[in-house]
Design an enzyme around this catalytic site. Structure first.
Site, PDB file in Angstrom:
ATOM      1  N   ASP A 197       0.093  -7.604   1.180  1.00 18.34           N
ATOM      2  CA  ASP A 197       0.565  -6.231   1.384  1.00 18.34           C
ATOM      3  C   ASP A 197       2.092  -6.141   1.392  1.00 18.34           C
ATOM      4  O   ASP A 197       2.681  -5.459   2.232  1.00 18.34           O
ATOM      5  CB  ASP A 197      -0.019  -5.650   2.671  1.00 18.34           C
TER       6      ASP A 197
ATOM      7  N   SER B 127       4.548   2.296   7.886  1.00 19.74           N
ATOM      8  CA  SER B 127       4.228   1.158   7.022  1.00 19.74           C
ATOM      9  C   SER B 127       5.444   0.740   6.215  1.00 19.74           C
ATOM     10  O   SER B 127       6.108   1.564   5.596  1.00 19.74           O
ATOM     11  CB  SER B 127       3.102   1.507   6.059  1.00 19.74           C
TER      12      SER B 127
ATOM     13  N   HIS C 215       0.812  -1.220   0.000  1.00 18.64           N
ATOM     14  CA  HIS C 215       0.000   0.000   0.000  1.00 18.64           C
ATOM     15  C   HIS C 215       0.847   1.274   0.000  1.00 18.64           C
ATOM     16  O   HIS C 215       0.354   2.345  -0.339  1.00 18.64           O
ATOM     17  CB  HIS C 215      -1.019  -0.001   1.151  1.00 18.64           C
TER      18      HIS C 215
END
Length: 188
Positions: A93, A176, A63
């Site tokens: 992911d 992230s 992402h």
């Protein structure tokens, strides 16, 4: 290890953590009609996975680079290099980025470090954790905590689900793709 003072672990692992900036192309719709595409900046983190004769491979979350038109990796010394998306697994992911060594300053290459991969299956609830990442896009930050739970099933709005490790270490936007480490400095 004393997880109230993680400075030795951080000093040892920081050269394997990178910041990632991307330009994301968003196709907007206005009352169902296509609108002019917009490009917006995105920031995240990554971990140096391996180094070959001609390139460095970095892992991150999908992402972070999804729909990216450009991706740039920021190294610990403040220099940056363009990256190429080599592949991704949207369901898990994960994304793999390639940075050509010709695009990295020689003195930066000498400072890079490959992350040590640990075994998350060996984690125990209560074990110390350290999160390092590009929080809020301002540069690398460090937080610590514990493994709060194992094998947590997380369901997403698109119907997908993943089994994850839960930590009490603060994870902020921009973290992230960054590192979650155990008390030995291994990526879990």
């Amino acid at each position: 290890n004393d997880l109230n003072n993680v400075s030795d672990i951080v000093e040892n692992t920081m050269p394997s953590i990178v910041s990632i900036t991307a330009t994301i192309k968003n196709d907007d719709y206005y009352y169902g009609f296509p609108f002019a595409p917009q490009e917006t900046p995105s920031s995240g983190s990554g971990v140096i996975y391996s180094q070959a004769e001609d390139s460095v491979l970095v892992i991150t979350n999908y992402h972070v680079i999804q729909n990216a038109t450009t991706v740039t990796v920021g190294w610990m010394d403040g220099t940056t290099s363009p990256a190429i998306v080599q592949g991704y697994d949207a369901n898990n992911d994960l994304a793999l980025l390639k940075v050509n060594l010709t695009d990295i300053h020689k003195t930066t290459i000498e400072k890079l470090k490959i992350a040590v991969i640990g075994d998350s299956a060996q984690c125990k609830v209560g074990e110390g954790t350290i999160a390092i990442g590009n929080a809020l896009g301002y540069g690398q930050t460090v937080t610590n905590g514990i493994v709060s739970a194992l094998d947590r099933t997380v369901h997403f709005s698109d119907g997908a689900s993943m089994i994850m490790l839960q930590t009490s270490a603060a994870i902020n936007p921009g973290n992230s793709g960054g590192a979650l480490l155990n008390g030995r400095g291994e990526l879990i």
